[in-house]
Motif scaffolding. Structure first.
Motif, PDB file in Angstrom:
ATOM      1  N   SER A 156       0.799  -1.122   0.102  1.00  0.00           N
ATOM      2  CA  SER A 156      -0.042   0.114   0.197  1.00  0.00           C
ATOM      3  C   SER A 156       0.902   1.112  -0.005  1.00  0.00           C
ATOM      4  CB  SER A 156      -0.911  -0.038   1.269  1.00  0.00           C
ATOM      5  OG  SER A 156      -1.762  -0.896   1.078  1.00  0.00           O
ATOM      6  N   ARG A 157       2.118   1.154   0.380  1.00  0.00           N
ATOM      7  CA  ARG A 157       2.930   2.456   0.313  1.00  0.00           C
ATOM      8  C   ARG A 157       3.088   2.868  -1.212  1.00  0.00           C
ATOM      9  NH1 ARG A 157       8.578   0.362   2.660  1.00  0.00           N
ATOM     10  NH2 ARG A 157       9.117   2.272   1.925  1.00  0.00           N
ATOM     11  N   PHE A 158       2.859   1.656  -2.324  1.00  0.00           N
ATOM     12  CA  PHE A 158       3.385   2.103  -3.447  1.00  0.00           C
ATOM     13  C   PHE A 158       1.836   2.302  -4.499  1.00  0.00           C
ATOM     14  CE2 PHE A 158       6.602  -0.625  -1.654  1.00  0.00           C
ATOM     15  CZ  PHE A 158       7.580   0.402  -1.167  1.00  0.00           C
ATOM     16  N   THR A 159       0.858   1.944  -3.944  1.00  0.00           N
ATOM     17  CA  THR A 159      -0.320   1.857  -4.783  1.00  0.00           C
ATOM     18  C   THR A 159      -1.607   1.988  -3.837  1.00  0.00           C
ATOM     19  OG1 THR A 159      -1.736   0.697  -6.251  1.00  0.00           O
ATOM     20  CG2 THR A 159      -0.667  -0.657  -4.521  1.00  0.00           C
ATOM     21  N   ASN A 160      -2.675   2.499  -4.587  1.00  0.00           N
ATOM     22  CA  ASN A 160      -3.825   2.617  -3.808  1.00  0.00           C
ATOM     23  C   ASN A 160      -4.662   1.371  -4.474  1.00  0.00           C
ATOM     24  OD1 ASN A 160      -3.651   5.046  -2.504  1.00  0.00           O
ATOM     25  ND2 ASN A 160      -4.155   6.274  -4.163  1.00  0.00           N
ATOM     26  N   TRP A 161      -5.613   0.897  -3.981  1.00  0.00           N
ATOM     27  CA  TRP A 161      -6.400  -0.124  -4.389  1.00  0.00           C
ATOM     28  C   TRP A 161      -7.761  -0.026  -4.854  1.00  0.00           C
ATOM     29  CZ3 TRP A 161      -2.999  -4.350  -4.273  1.00  0.00           C
ATOM     30  CH2 TRP A 161      -2.082  -4.150  -3.411  1.00  0.00           C
ATOM     31  N   ARG A 162      -8.096  -0.953  -5.652  1.00  0.00           N
ATOM     32  CA  ARG A 162      -9.507  -1.087  -5.916  1.00  0.00           C
ATOM     33  C   ARG A 162     -10.005  -2.510  -5.460  1.00  0.00           C
ATOM     34  NH1 ARG A 162     -12.051  -4.351 -10.293  1.00  0.00           N
ATOM     35  NH2 ARG A 162     -14.295  -3.562 -10.512  1.00  0.00           N
ATOM     36  N   PHE A 163     -11.123  -2.359  -4.701  1.00  0.00           N
ATOM     37  CA  PHE A 163     -11.768  -3.649  -4.003  1.00  0.00           C
ATOM     38  C   PHE A 163     -12.152  -4.496  -5.019  1.00  0.00           C
ATOM     39  CE2 PHE A 163     -15.547  -5.694  -2.410  1.00  0.00           C
ATOM     40  CZ  PHE A 163     -14.671  -6.602  -1.417  1.00  0.00           C
ATOM     41  N   TYR A 164     -11.632  -5.761  -5.066  1.00  0.00           N
ATOM     42  CA  TYR A 164     -12.088  -6.813  -6.139  1.00  0.00           C
ATOM     43  C   TYR A 164     -12.009  -8.090  -5.572  1.00  0.00           C
ATOM     44  CZ  TYR A 164     -12.025  -9.735 -10.173  1.00  0.00           C
ATOM     45  OH  TYR A 164     -12.552 -10.498 -11.143  1.00  0.00           O
ATOM     46  N   GLU A 165     -13.286  -8.759  -5.567  1.00  0.00           N
ATOM     47  CA  GLU A 165     -13.284 -10.176  -5.292  1.00  0.00           C
ATOM     48  C   GLU A 165     -13.419 -11.149  -6.445  1.00  0.00           C
ATOM     49  OE1 GLU A 165     -15.294 -10.201  -0.896  1.00  0.00           O
ATOM     50  OE2 GLU A 165     -16.707 -10.101  -2.528  1.00  0.00           O
ATOM     51  N   HIS A 166     -12.460 -11.772  -6.734  1.00  0.00           N
ATOM     52  CA  HIS A 166     -12.462 -12.640  -7.877  1.00  0.00           C
ATOM     53  C   HIS A 166     -13.570 -13.720  -8.173  1.00  0.00           C
ATOM     54  CE1 HIS A 166     -10.756 -13.820 -11.783  1.00  0.00           C
ATOM     55  NE2 HIS A 166     -10.356 -15.059 -11.364  1.00  0.00           N
ATOM     56  N   ARG A 167     -14.227 -13.962  -9.063  1.00  0.00           N
ATOM     57  CA  ARG A 167     -15.138 -15.291  -9.166  1.00  0.00           C
ATOM     58  C   ARG A 167     -14.766 -15.800 -10.419  1.00  0.00           C
ATOM     59  NH1 ARG A 167     -17.493 -11.342  -5.889  1.00  0.00           N
ATOM     60  NH2 ARG A 167     -18.723 -12.229  -4.229  1.00  0.00           N
ATOM     61  N   VAL A 168     -15.046 -17.093 -10.268  1.00  0.00           N
ATOM     62  CA  VAL A 168     -14.765 -18.170 -11.350  1.00  0.00           C
ATOM     63  C   VAL A 168     -15.800 -19.159 -11.611  1.00  0.00           C
ATOM     64  CG1 VAL A 168     -12.910 -20.053 -12.002  1.00  0.00           C
ATOM     65  CG2 VAL A 168     -12.396 -18.130 -10.768  1.00  0.00           C
TER      66      VAL A 168
ATOM     67  N   GLY B   3     -14.948 -12.844 -13.859  1.00  0.00           N
ATOM     68  CA  GLY B   3     -13.500 -12.447 -14.567  1.00  0.00           C
ATOM     69  C   GLY B   3     -13.027 -13.700 -15.237  1.00  0.00           C
ATOM     70  N   THR B   4     -13.220 -15.096 -14.819  1.00  0.00           N
ATOM     71  CA  THR B   4     -12.624 -16.283 -15.250  1.00  0.00           C
ATOM     72  C   THR B   4     -13.386 -17.296 -15.257  1.00  0.00           C
ATOM     73  OG1 THR B   4     -10.160 -15.523 -14.411  1.00  0.00           O
ATOM     74  CG2 THR B   4     -10.659 -17.970 -15.164  1.00  0.00           C
ATOM     75  N   VAL B   5     -13.353 -17.989 -16.676  1.00  0.00           N
ATOM     76  CA  VAL B   5     -14.249 -19.304 -16.849  1.00  0.00           C
ATOM     77  C   VAL B   5     -13.190 -20.279 -17.084  1.00  0.00           C
ATOM     78  CG1 VAL B   5     -15.986 -20.165 -18.141  1.00  0.00           C
ATOM     79  CG2 VAL B   5     -16.193 -17.891 -17.578  1.00  0.00           C
ATOM     80  N   ASN B   6     -13.366 -21.592 -16.190  1.00  0.00           N
ATOM     81  CA  ASN B   6     -12.335 -22.642 -16.395  1.00  0.00           C
ATOM     82  C   ASN B   6     -13.228 -23.591 -17.634  1.00  0.00           C
ATOM     83  OD1 ASN B   6     -10.893 -21.646 -14.585  1.00  0.00           O
ATOM     84  ND2 ASN B   6     -11.223 -22.939 -12.781  1.00  0.00           N
ATOM     85  N   TYR B   7     -12.408 -24.173 -18.064  1.00  0.00           N
ATOM     86  CA  TYR B   7     -13.000 -25.288 -19.036  1.00  0.00           C
ATOM     87  C   TYR B   7     -12.128 -26.490 -18.745  1.00  0.00           C
ATOM     88  CZ  TYR B   7     -14.967 -21.171 -21.712  1.00  0.00           C
ATOM     89  OH  TYR B   7     -15.528 -20.153 -22.072  1.00  0.00           O
ATOM     90  N   PRO B   8     -12.868 -27.378 -17.770  1.00  0.00           N
ATOM     91  CA  PRO B   8     -11.957 -28.447 -17.285  1.00  0.00           C
ATOM     92  C   PRO B   8     -12.086 -29.633 -18.352  1.00  0.00           C
ATOM     93  CG  PRO B   8     -14.016 -28.144 -15.875  1.00  0.00           C
ATOM     94  CD  PRO B   8     -13.829 -26.785 -16.757  1.00  0.00           C
ATOM     95  N   ASN B   9     -12.982 -29.645 -19.199  1.00  0.00           N
ATOM     96  CA  ASN B   9     -13.168 -30.795 -19.907  1.00  0.00           C
ATOM     97  C   ASN B   9     -13.332 -30.651 -21.488  1.00  0.00           C
ATOM     98  OD1 ASN B   9     -13.572 -32.465 -17.523  1.00  0.00           O
ATOM     99  ND2 ASN B   9     -15.487 -31.641 -17.214  1.00  0.00           N
ATOM    100  N   ASP B  10     -13.602 -29.305 -21.764  1.00  0.00           N
ATOM    101  CA  ASP B  10     -13.536 -28.786 -23.292  1.00  0.00           C
ATOM    102  C   ASP B  10     -12.334 -28.215 -23.694  1.00  0.00           C
ATOM    103  OD1 ASP B  10     -16.098 -30.119 -23.377  1.00  0.00           O
ATOM    104  OD2 ASP B  10     -16.701 -28.692 -22.063  1.00  0.00           O
ATOM    105  N   HIS B  11     -12.120 -28.099 -24.944  1.00  0.00           N
ATOM    106  CA  HIS B  11     -10.934 -27.290 -25.455  1.00  0.00           C
ATOM    107  C   HIS B  11      -9.614 -27.613 -25.103  1.00  0.00           C
ATOM    108  CE1 HIS B  11     -14.567 -24.929 -26.767  1.00  0.00           C
ATOM    109  NE2 HIS B  11     -14.844 -24.782 -25.435  1.00  0.00           N
TER     110      HIS B  11
END
Length: 372
Positions: free
Chosen positions: A73-85, A268-276
């Protein structure tokens, strides 16, 4: 700078944190990186369409360490973000880590929290002792959820079956009996408000630090032979792979801009466990909160060859690392720190904590009468 006190190899988290701490302790530092930028794999940049992207895949900051959070935090301000997948299973997009919503939607159930745990107790396959990632997953969620969410993804990500990986890989992902759909459960979940690169620029903005990019260590090590060395690159490369190469998993990133789509996917992210062939797609605007008429995404393709990203956690690889570690301990004037130098699957906050500890040790062991 003709003769710095320290030569630091690698301008990612480990090298940059060490550089800043040593500089503030009065040391002069030459920080080099073979790439043409600072920030290591956390480097971000604005693409040609005006969207902030992560060239080396998504980096989401999360930690339970107040000390690490306050330090950065000495080197940046922050944007609150909770990652969902979400994970694509058949025609459905389902929360991962597995939670109550995942199970109810997948199987057409309406279980309460207590009933979810009872369900998992019914389908799990107890394993004792737990040695592999397969043991972890089967012991937690049983074979069907294992096959739908984990086995295929792991095979793509690591090139190995769950049964061939150490238990710690799968143990990183929890299973929940509630509807918490956050990917991480940490106390501090934020993104640097101006990006990671800007944070690194501020961290390295010190009169005692000189940064040189597009600079390979082997080309300059004789020039700075008198400096103490902090090495954050692959430990096996430092010793010219004398015991053979340590196994790493690499990634190929396929970036794409979609000019007519404001949003490509719901999270933010979609996983493809069985396709592609790819494991996941990340859409950067979710992470950064940017507004733009188009959107930029990245697909990740794991591969055996290329830049080292993930140390492969297997007992035989750990044994090989221990041989290199024994060589490292015989080196005088060299400190090995970071994911590649310590052959550890560190998160960003863990690397910061490790680098702070390494710098503290270096500063505390300075010769008597040395400048503070």
């Amino acid at each position: 700078m003709s003769s710095p006190d320290y030569l630091i190899v690698g301008a990612g988290y480990a090298g940059s944190v060490c550089a800043r701490e040593l500089a503030e302790a009065g040391k002069t530092v030459m920080l080099i990186d073979r790439r043409d930028h600072i920030g290591g794999n956390a480097y971000d940049k604005v693409d040609e369409h005006g969207i902030l992207i992560h060239p080396y895949g998504p980096h989401i900051f999360h930690t339970n360490s107040k000390r690490v959070f306050e330090y950065l935090s000495r080197f940046t301000n922050w944007r609150f973000y909770e990652h969902r997948v979400l994970a694509q299973v058949g025609a459905q997009l389902l929360p991962i880590p597995i939670n109550r919503t995942t199970i109810n939607k997948l199987y057409g159930l309406s279980l309460s929290g207590a009933e979810v745990q009872a369900y998992l107790d019914q389908v799990r396959q107890p394993r004792d002792p737990i040695k592999t990632s397969e043991d972890v997953v089967l012991n937690s969620v049983g074979p069907d959820l294992c096959d739908k969410f984990f086995r295929g993804y792991t095979k793509k990500q690591w090139g190995l079956d769950l049964s061939e990986l150490s238990a710690g890989v799968a143990a990183r992902i929890p299973t929940r009996d509630n509807d918490d759909d956050r990917y991480f459960g940490d106390s501090f979940q934020f993104m640097p408000d101006q990006g990671y690169t800007r944070m690194f620029e501020r961290m390295l903005n010190h009169p005692n630090i000189t940064v040189r990019v597009s600079c390979d260590y082997k080309q300059v090590r004789e020039q700075f032979a008198g400096a103490q060395l902090v090495y954050t690159g692959p430990i096996d490369a430092y010793f010219d792979h004398c015991y053979g190469p340590l196994p790493y998993r690499s990634l190929r990133f396929d970036h794409e801009h979609l000019p007519t789509q404001a949003q490509f996917q719901p999270v933010g992210t979609v996983n493809y466990p069985n396709d592609h062939d790819y494991t996941r797609i990340t859409e950067f605007k979710h992470l950064t909160g940017e507004q733009h008429a188009g959107t930029s995404i990245v697909r990740e393709y794991p591969q055996a060859e290329g830049d080292p990203y993930y140390p492969i956690p297997r007992p035989e690889n750990e044994a090989l690392f221990k041989r290199y570690e024994a060589l490292a301990e015989q080196q005088s004037g060299v400190t090995f720190v970071g994911r590649l130098a310590q052959y550890r699957y560190y998160n960003m906050d863990q690397i910061v904590a490790t680098a702070l500890a390494a710098a503290e040790k270096l500063i505390a062991n300075r010769p008597a009468g040395d400048a503070a």
